[in-house]
Design a protein around this motif. Structure first.
Motif, PDB file in Angstrom:
ATOM      1  N   ALA A 284      44.338  41.515  44.535  1.00 28.33           N
ATOM      2  CA  ALA A 284      44.241  42.121  43.196  1.00 28.33           C
ATOM      3  C   ALA A 284      45.270  41.493  42.263  1.00 28.33           C
ATOM      4  CB  ALA A 284      44.420  43.625  43.283  1.00 28.33           C
ATOM      5  N   ALA A 285      46.487  41.273  42.751  1.00 29.91           N
ATOM      6  CA  ALA A 285      47.529  40.645  41.924  1.00 29.91           C
ATOM      7  C   ALA A 285      47.149  39.218  41.557  1.00 29.91           C
ATOM      8  CB  ALA A 285      48.856  40.652  42.678  1.00 29.91           C
TER       9      ALA A 285
ATOM     10  N   VAL B 160      44.542  39.408  38.790  1.00 27.03           N
ATOM     11  CA  VAL B 160      45.194  39.791  37.528  1.00 27.03           C
ATOM     12  C   VAL B 160      45.949  38.594  36.975  1.00 27.03           C
ATOM     13  CG1 VAL B 160      46.983  41.232  36.502  1.00 27.03           C
ATOM     14  CG2 VAL B 160      45.307  42.244  38.022  1.00 27.03           C
TER      15      VAL B 160
END
Length: 149
Positions: free
Chosen positions: A145-146, A149
């Motif tokens: 997820a990081a 992003v």
């Protein structure tokens, strides 16, 4: 520019002559034929030729600066853009892999939420984490997820 500067007209003090008068004199001389300039009386001929040379010197400097700007844009900036693009493309495989993992985790999460909504039950956080960890370990999902992003 060097050939024009060789006449050393930049050393002449012409500040008492208005710039618009110098520009008009240069335009007049540039539009005239050589025979007309040759027949002009001496102070006028020198003034016209000086105005022309000053005009050409300023124009040569402007064109040299434009050329320099074009070279800077094409050589240095384009090289930097290509390098940045190459670096961005090199991260695409990691981004693609992370995106797939996040998408699979979302499918599990959305499925669990829909099931809880359909049955009118409360969410069991432990069961939800267990379902997500069937896709990948919790740390891997957070890292993916990081990355996205």
């Amino acid at each position: 520019m060097d050939e024009i500067s060789a006449f050393q007209l930049g050393r002449l003090k012409l500040s008492q002559i208005p710039p618009n008068r110098m520009a008009a004199l240069a335009r007049y001389a540039l539009g005239s034929k050589a025979a007309l300039l040759e027949r002009a009386s001496e102070p006028k001929r020198t003034a016209m030729l000086t105005a022309v040379m000053r005009h050409l010197e300023a124009k040569a400097i402007d064109e040299a600066l434009d050329l320099f700007q074009g070279l800077m844009a094409s050589r240095l900036l384009n090289t930097a853009k290509r390098k940045t693009e190459k670096e961005r493309l090199s991260t695409m495989p990691q981004l693609e892999k992370a995106s797939r993992l996040v998408a699979r985790a979302w499918e599990v999460l959305a499925g669990e939420l829909e099931a809880a909504e359909e049955h009118g039950t409360d969410m069991d956080v432990g069961a939800l984490w267990a379902a997500l960890e069937e896709v990948a370990p919790r740390a891997a999902v957070m890292t993916a997820a990081a990355t996205v992003v």
